[in-house]
Design an enzyme around this catalytic site. Structure first.
Site, PDB file in Angstrom:
ATOM      1  N   THR A  47     -91.631-128.380 -46.991  1.00  0.00           N
ATOM      2  CA  THR A  47     -91.315-129.138 -48.199  1.00  0.00           C
ATOM      3  C   THR A  47     -89.921-128.743 -48.650  1.00  0.00           C
ATOM      4  O   THR A  47     -89.515-127.583 -48.498  1.00  0.00           O
ATOM      5  CB  THR A  47     -92.322-128.860 -49.329  1.00  0.00           C
ATOM      6  N   ASP A 100     -73.832-129.805 -40.887  1.00  0.00           N
ATOM      7  CA  ASP A 100     -74.594-128.728 -41.530  1.00  0.00           C
ATOM      8  C   ASP A 100     -75.263-127.870 -40.465  1.00  0.00           C
ATOM      9  O   ASP A 100     -76.387-127.400 -40.648  1.00  0.00           O
ATOM     10  CB  ASP A 100     -75.640-129.321 -42.479  1.00  0.00           C
ATOM     11  N   LYS A 114     -91.563-137.502 -41.709  1.00  0.00           N
ATOM     12  CA  LYS A 114     -90.635-137.004 -42.725  1.00  0.00           C
ATOM     13  C   LYS A 114     -90.532-138.037 -43.843  1.00  0.00           C
ATOM     14  O   LYS A 114     -90.122-139.169 -43.598  1.00  0.00           O
ATOM     15  CB  LYS A 114     -89.258-136.750 -42.089  1.00  0.00           C
ATOM     16  N   ASN A 159     -90.421-134.092 -47.669  1.00  0.00           N
ATOM     17  CA  ASN A 159     -91.553-133.325 -47.153  1.00  0.00           C
ATOM     18  C   ASN A 159     -91.790-133.773 -45.715  1.00  0.00           C
ATOM     19  O   ASN A 159     -91.634-134.956 -45.389  1.00  0.00           O
ATOM     20  CB  ASN A 159     -92.816-133.584 -47.968  1.00  0.00           C
ATOM     21  N   VAL A 160     -92.196-132.833 -44.860  1.00  0.00           N
ATOM     22  CA  VAL A 160     -92.481-133.152 -43.465  1.00  0.00           C
ATOM     23  C   VAL A 160     -93.928-132.777 -43.167  1.00  0.00           C
ATOM     24  O   VAL A 160     -94.376-131.682 -43.530  1.00  0.00           O
ATOM     25  CB  VAL A 160     -91.534-132.410 -42.501  1.00  0.00           C
ATOM     26  N   ASP A 165     -82.350-132.137 -38.139  1.00  0.00           N
ATOM     27  CA  ASP A 165     -81.719-132.474 -39.425  1.00  0.00           C
ATOM     28  C   ASP A 165     -80.354-133.132 -39.232  1.00  0.00           C
ATOM     29  O   ASP A 165     -79.315-132.596 -39.628  1.00  0.00           O
ATOM     30  CB  ASP A 165     -81.585-131.230 -40.307  1.00  0.00           C
ATOM     31  N   ILE A 190     -95.668-129.483 -42.797  1.00  0.00           N
ATOM     32  CA  ILE A 190     -94.858-128.561 -42.000  1.00  0.00           C
ATOM     33  C   ILE A 190     -93.869-127.848 -42.908  1.00  0.00           C
ATOM     34  O   ILE A 190     -93.683-126.636 -42.832  1.00  0.00           O
ATOM     35  CB  ILE A 190     -94.089-129.307 -40.892  1.00  0.00           C
ATOM     36  N   ASN A 201     -81.115-124.964 -38.365  1.00  0.00           N
ATOM     37  CA  ASN A 201     -81.509-126.272 -37.840  1.00  0.00           C
ATOM     38  C   ASN A 201     -81.267-126.387 -36.338  1.00  0.00           C
ATOM     39  O   ASN A 201     -80.976-127.460 -35.819  1.00  0.00           O
ATOM     40  CB  ASN A 201     -80.843-127.432 -38.609  1.00  0.00           C
ATOM     41  N   LYS A 234     -86.202-130.134 -51.223  1.00  0.00           N
ATOM     42  CA  LYS A 234     -85.714-130.928 -52.353  1.00  0.00           C
ATOM     43  C   LYS A 234     -85.592-132.392 -51.979  1.00  0.00           C
ATOM     44  O   LYS A 234     -85.813-133.275 -52.805  1.00  0.00           O
ATOM     45  CB  LYS A 234     -84.362-130.395 -52.812  1.00  0.00           C
ATOM     46  N   GLU A 235     -85.234-132.667 -50.726  1.00  0.00           N
ATOM     47  CA  GLU A 235     -85.011-134.042 -50.291  1.00  0.00           C
ATOM     48  C   GLU A 235     -86.243-134.694 -49.709  1.00  0.00           C
ATOM     49  O   GLU A 235     -86.476-135.891 -49.917  1.00  0.00           O
ATOM     50  CB  GLU A 235     -83.889-134.096 -49.243  1.00  0.00           C
TER      51      GLU A 235
END
Length: 292
Positions: free
Chosen positions: A88, A219, A108, A93-94, A236, A86, A224, A90-91
Site C-alpha cells: 500500500t 526514480d 495495481k 495499492n497493489v 514502477d 502486496i 524498484n 500514497k499513490e
C-alpha cells in the site's frame, strides 16, 4: 547462499521500440459508462468487493468508476478471483489476484485523489504523449496509469525485464506478479548480493536499453529493482519519461547517482559519470565535458 549470475534478454528477443510520439488516450472508458449506469450486476459486484476483507477498500479511496474498472476487468477474464494486498502506498495499492488460465497476477489500483498529484504533473508535463491533459486531477491520474502500461510495453520490447503488462482499465493496471508461494519478489535492497559486479552489469545494461528505447526511469534505485528467480526486474515505470522530456537528463543523472551509490555500498567501485557514459555510449571524459 550465492546469488545467481542473472540473465539478460538477448537483443534479438526484443522488438523495435514503439512510436516515440504515439499519443495515449485518457478519455472516459467503458468503466466510466458502467459506473454511470449502475446496473444490478455491477451494484452487487461493488458491494461484494467492498466487503471483502482481503481486498478491503473504502469510499474515501475508490470511487464508483474504480469499482466499475475492476468489474470490467473481471468481465474480460483478466481477473478471476482477488487475493490479498502486496503493498500500500500514497499513490496506489497493489493486490494479488488470479488471472486467466489460473495465473497469479498483480492488480495495481491508483487513487484518483493521489496525495502527490503535483509530482505526477512534473513527470507528465513535457511528455509528447500527453498533450492537453491540463490540471484535471482525474485525467492526470488516468494518464499516469496508461503511461505506466505504455512504458512497460516499450521496456519489454527493448529487452528489459519488467512485469508483463496484461490490461489497463481506467485507474487499474493488471500485470505479471513477481513472486512465489513464499511471497513477493525481494527488492535488491533486501537481498545479500554476493556478486554485485554482475548485478550492476545487468542494471546498467537495462538503463542503456531503456535510454536507447527513448525512456529514462526517473526514480531508479535498489527499491524498484526486484530479484525474481534468477533474474533482476525493473518495476514502477509510471514516472518514466521520454528522452525528450525537459527534465530527462536531470532524471538520468539522479538514476545514475542512486544506482552507483547502492552498488558502491556493496563494495563495487563505480561512479555516476562512468554509468552515464555507458548509457549514452560515449567516453567518460566526453560525458563529464558535457556538464561544463
Amino acid at each position: 547462499m550465492t546469488m545467481p549470475e542473472y540473465r539478460l534478454l538477448d537483443t534479438d528477443e526484443a522488438d523495435a521500440p514503439g512510436d516515440e510520439f504515439e499519443e495515449i488516450d485518457v478519455e472516459d472508458t467503458e468503466a466510466d459508462t458502467i459506473a454511470r449506469q449502475r446496473d444490478r450486476e455491477f451494484s452487487e459486484f461493488r458491494k461484494r468487493i467492498k466487503n471483502t476483507e482481503q481486498f478491503k477498500v473504502e469510499d474515501s479511496v475508490f470511487d464508483d468508476a474504480t469499482y466499475a474498472a475492476l468489474y470490467k476487468l473481471v468481465q474480460d477474464d483478466h481477473i478471476v478471483a482477488f487475493g490479498g494486498p502486496i503493498s500500500t502506498g500514497k499513490e496506489a495499492n497493489v493486490y494479488t489476484a488470479l488471472g486467466d488460465e489460473d495465473t497469479e497476477v498483480a492488480v495495481k489500483v491508483y487513487r484518483i485523489n493521489a496525495s502527490d498529484f503535483t509530482d505526477m504533473r512534473g513527470y507528465l508535463d513535457g511528455d509528447p504523449r500527453f498533450r492537453g491533459i491540463g490540471s484535471d486531477k482525474k485525467k492526470v491520474v488516468l494518464a499516469w496509469v496508461r503511461k505506466e502500461y505504455a512504458n512497460l510495453m516499450r521496456a519489454r520490447k527493448a529487452g528489459v525485464l519488467v512485469p508483463d503488462p496484461i490490461a489497463v482499465e481506467r485507474n487499474v493496471l493488471v500485470m505479471e506478479y513477481l513472486g512465489t508461494e513464499e511471497g513477493r519478489g525481494k527488492r535488491l535492497s533486501e537481498v545479500n548480493l554476493e556478486n554485485p559486479e554482475t548485478a550492476y552489469e545487468v542494471v546498467r545494461e537495462y538503463m542503456r536499453r531503456l535510454h536507447d528505447a527513448g525512456l529514462v526511469h526517473g526514480d531508479l534505485s535498489e527499491y524498484n529493482l526486484i530479484v525474481h528467480g534468477d533474474e533482476i526486474y525493473v518495476i514502477d515505470l509510471g514516472q518514466a519519461v521520454t528522452v525528450h522530456h525537459p527534465n530527462a537528463e536531470e532524471f538520468l543523472d539522479r538514476d545514475c547517482e542512486n544506482v552507483t551509490a547502492f552498488f558502491g555500498r556493496q563494495g563495487h567501485d563505480v561512479t555516476a559519470d562512468e554509468l552515464k557514459a555507458y548509457i549514452l555510449d560515449q567516453d567518460e571524459d566526453e560525458a563529464v565535458a558535457e556538464e561544463f
